[in-house]
Enzyme design. Structure first.
Site, PDB file in Angstrom:
ATOM      1  N   GLY A  23      59.322  22.214  54.473  1.00  0.00           N
ATOM      2  CA  GLY A  23      60.225  22.762  53.461  1.00  0.00           C
ATOM      3  C   GLY A  23      59.488  23.192  52.215  1.00  0.00           C
ATOM      4  O   GLY A  23      58.260  23.308  52.181  1.00  0.00           O
ATOM      5  N   GLY A  26      56.207  20.429  46.518  1.00  0.00           N
ATOM      6  CA  GLY A  26      54.825  19.949  46.527  1.00  0.00           C
ATOM      7  C   GLY A  26      54.488  19.064  47.719  1.00  0.00           C
ATOM      8  O   GLY A  26      53.428  19.221  48.340  1.00  0.00           O
ATOM      9  N   GLU A  56      62.118  27.505  58.871  1.00  0.00           N
ATOM     10  CA  GLU A  56      62.798  28.614  58.184  1.00  0.00           C
ATOM     11  C   GLU A  56      61.820  29.326  57.267  1.00  0.00           C
ATOM     12  O   GLU A  56      61.778  30.535  57.189  1.00  0.00           O
ATOM     13  CB  GLU A  56      64.009  28.113  57.396  1.00  0.00           C
ATOM     14  CG  GLU A  56      63.656  27.375  56.130  1.00  0.00           C
ATOM     15  CD  GLU A  56      64.877  26.919  55.367  1.00  0.00           C
ATOM     16  OE1 GLU A  56      65.709  26.250  55.978  1.00  0.00           O
ATOM     17  OE2 GLU A  56      64.985  27.218  54.180  1.00  0.00           O
ATOM     18  N   LEU A 105      65.642  15.264  45.493  1.00  0.00           N
ATOM     19  CA  LEU A 105      65.594  14.898  44.079  1.00  0.00           C
ATOM     20  C   LEU A 105      66.072  13.470  43.854  1.00  0.00           C
ATOM     21  O   LEU A 105      65.592  12.787  42.950  1.00  0.00           O
ATOM     22  CB  LEU A 105      66.474  15.864  43.260  1.00  0.00           C
ATOM     23  CG  LEU A 105      65.993  17.329  43.262  1.00  0.00           C
ATOM     24  CD1 LEU A 105      67.071  18.263  42.709  1.00  0.00           C
ATOM     25  CD2 LEU A 105      64.715  17.475  42.441  1.00  0.00           C
TER      26      LEU A 105
END
Ligand code: COA
Length: 434
Positions: free
Chosen positions: A217, A220, A240, A315
């Site tokens: 994805g 970092g 993706e 997050l």
């Protein structure tokens, strides 16, 4: 001159001529990231300002530049609808002068086919070939679904857009007008890998078997995972997003794709963003195919790969394993993207695993990212039942098959030590742990 060249010549126009056909109140759709036709969009913003046009919307997943439509002054005339909020669009979305579209990435083409109208489709493409085909290059994504929905189709032809293999093509006969604009593509530099990234990358690499198919994805930590895979062999890629680290994995022979049970010998992706080196690597490279996102991110397609490994960042995580990867509190930060698609697909794949990564804290260790409950207003990205592994720099928590109490304990164990006591206290208050 062959028929297609004649047609091409007849459809050539300047950006100003093309955008004259876009009227107040119209809905414009562009494919993602580098597919945004920046010359046409700039000309449209200028026209909207000059002629005081109202209510044009510009739908795009992930803008990679500071476009005029992101300013409050222009947005009343030309308003951005972000299908994934990039760093450039974040402020405009958070302050309400750009809008956002909640969606799973796999379903974006269906939303265009069945729910969202489009007056105009425009995109940056590579130059036309002898048979009259242009390639959507590194932005195949939902391009064709948007295009087939639109009443008018405008292409911005840029020789710097790589011509990619796969299923991302548009024919001259499908196009209303063409604008030539040769400008180097925007480059996205990878953030330097930190010590924490390396630790997380190594934890995950240990759990990835040889011959697995991987998805990486945005963010970092997924980049660090690519580096940590140096001792693997015969990996495959179905992702993706095609990332800079994937060029290294392919060039070093770690990714061969030869053991993939779906699309063997091919790297499969939906879009890419990186450096010129990556774009040159992708140009006319039959080893990498770009496909529409309702194929790449289809849970069934992902699940039909054996040993599918998905790696994405988040997050915030709560003590049951609900994951918020797209907002900070109620403030939209990015988007769902394909995170849920890949977590679910990997969950069904035989031998599959999905990893959600996060640092244990944010803002100089002042905030824990593992929380008793998600911050008020958070947008849940992955539901607790879908989430498999959570990884921080303090270790790995596998949640599948664990009870609520076991989950809370496992997550507290990988939280930052400064917050473990407080988290334990809260977990007791919530009757999650005795
Ligand atoms: N509370 C407050 N601030 C937080 C926070 C939290 N819980 N979590 C992160 N932050 C801050 C960080 O400190 C950092 O701030 P800084 O820029 O001032 O240093 C910033 O938010 C970004 O956090 P970081 O962890 O560095 O983000 P990232 O660039 O690694 O991206 C995601 C992480 C989750 C935003 C990104 O992976 C994403 O958008 N994921 C959803 C979509 C997805 O996974 N798609 C799948 C395939 S592409």
């Amino acid at each position: 001159m062959n028929k297609w060249n004649e047609m091409y010549k007849a459809k050539l126009a300047s950006a100003e001529e093309i955008v004259k056909n876009i009227n107040a109140g119209e809905i414009c759709a562009s494919t993602c990231a580098l597919g945004e036709p920046i010359g046409l969009v700039d000309a449209l913003a200028e026209r909207a300002k000059r002629e005081k046009l109202e209510g044009i919307t510009h739908h795009l997943l992930l803008t990679l530049r500071n476009n005029q439509y992101l300013s409050p002054e222009v947005s009343s005339r030309l308003k951005h609808v972000a299908w994934f909020t990039s760093g450039y669009a974040r402020k405009a979305v958070q302050e309400g002068y750009a809008d956002f579209m909640p969606c799973y990435y796999y379903e974006a083409p269906k939303l265009w086919r069945e729910f969202v109208e489009a007056d105009v489709f425009y995109a940056t493409v590579s130059p036309m070939d002898k048979q009259g085909w242009f390639s959507f290059g590194v932005s195949v994504s939902n391009a064709r679904a948007q295009m087939l929905r639109a009443k008018k189709v405008y292409l911005e032809v840029n020789k710097y857009m790589p011509r990619t293999h796969g299923r991302g093509f548009v024919h001259i006969s499908e196009v209303d007008a063409i604008y030539e604009n040769d400008v180097p593509l925007i480059e996205m530099m990878e953030a330097p890998i930190t010590e924490k990234d390396e630790i997380v990358g190594n934890y995950i690499a240990e759990l990835i078997p040889n011959e697995a198919t991987i998805q990486l994805g945005i963010g970092g930590i997924p980049n660090a995972v690519a580096k940590a895979l140096r001792n693997k062999r015969d990996l495959g890629i179905h992702s993706e997003m095609f990332t800079e680290g994937m060029v290294d994995l392919i060039e070093s022979g770690i990714v061969t794709n030869r053991k993939k049970n779906v699309n063997p010998y091919k790297t499969i992706a939906g879009f890419a963003a990186g450096t010129r080196r990556m774009y040159d690597f992708l140009h006319d490279n039959p080893g990498v195919e770009f496909h529409p996102i309702d194929y790449v991110n289809d849970v069934n397609v992902i699940a039909s790969h054996d040993n599918f490994i998905s790696i994405n960042a988040t997050l915030e995580v709560d003590l049951l394993g609900q994951v918020c990867s797209e907002s900070i509190g109620s403030k939209q930060f990015s988007g769902t993207g394909g995170q849920v698609d890949f977590v679910r697909g990997a969950g069904v794949s035989k031998g599959g695993k999905s990893f959600i990564t996060t640092y244990s804290t944010a803002k100089n260790d002042s905030i824990t990212k593992i929380k008793p409950t998600l911050a008020e207003g958070s947008h849940v990205t992955c539901a607790k039942n879908d989430v498999d592994y959570i990884v921080t720099e303090y270790g790995v928590a596998r949640l599948k098959g664990k009870t609520a109490s076991q989950r809370a304990t496992a997550l507290i164990n990988i939280a930052h030590p400064n917050f473990r006591e407080e988290l334990t206290h809260e977990a007791k208050k919530m009757h999650l742990i005795p």
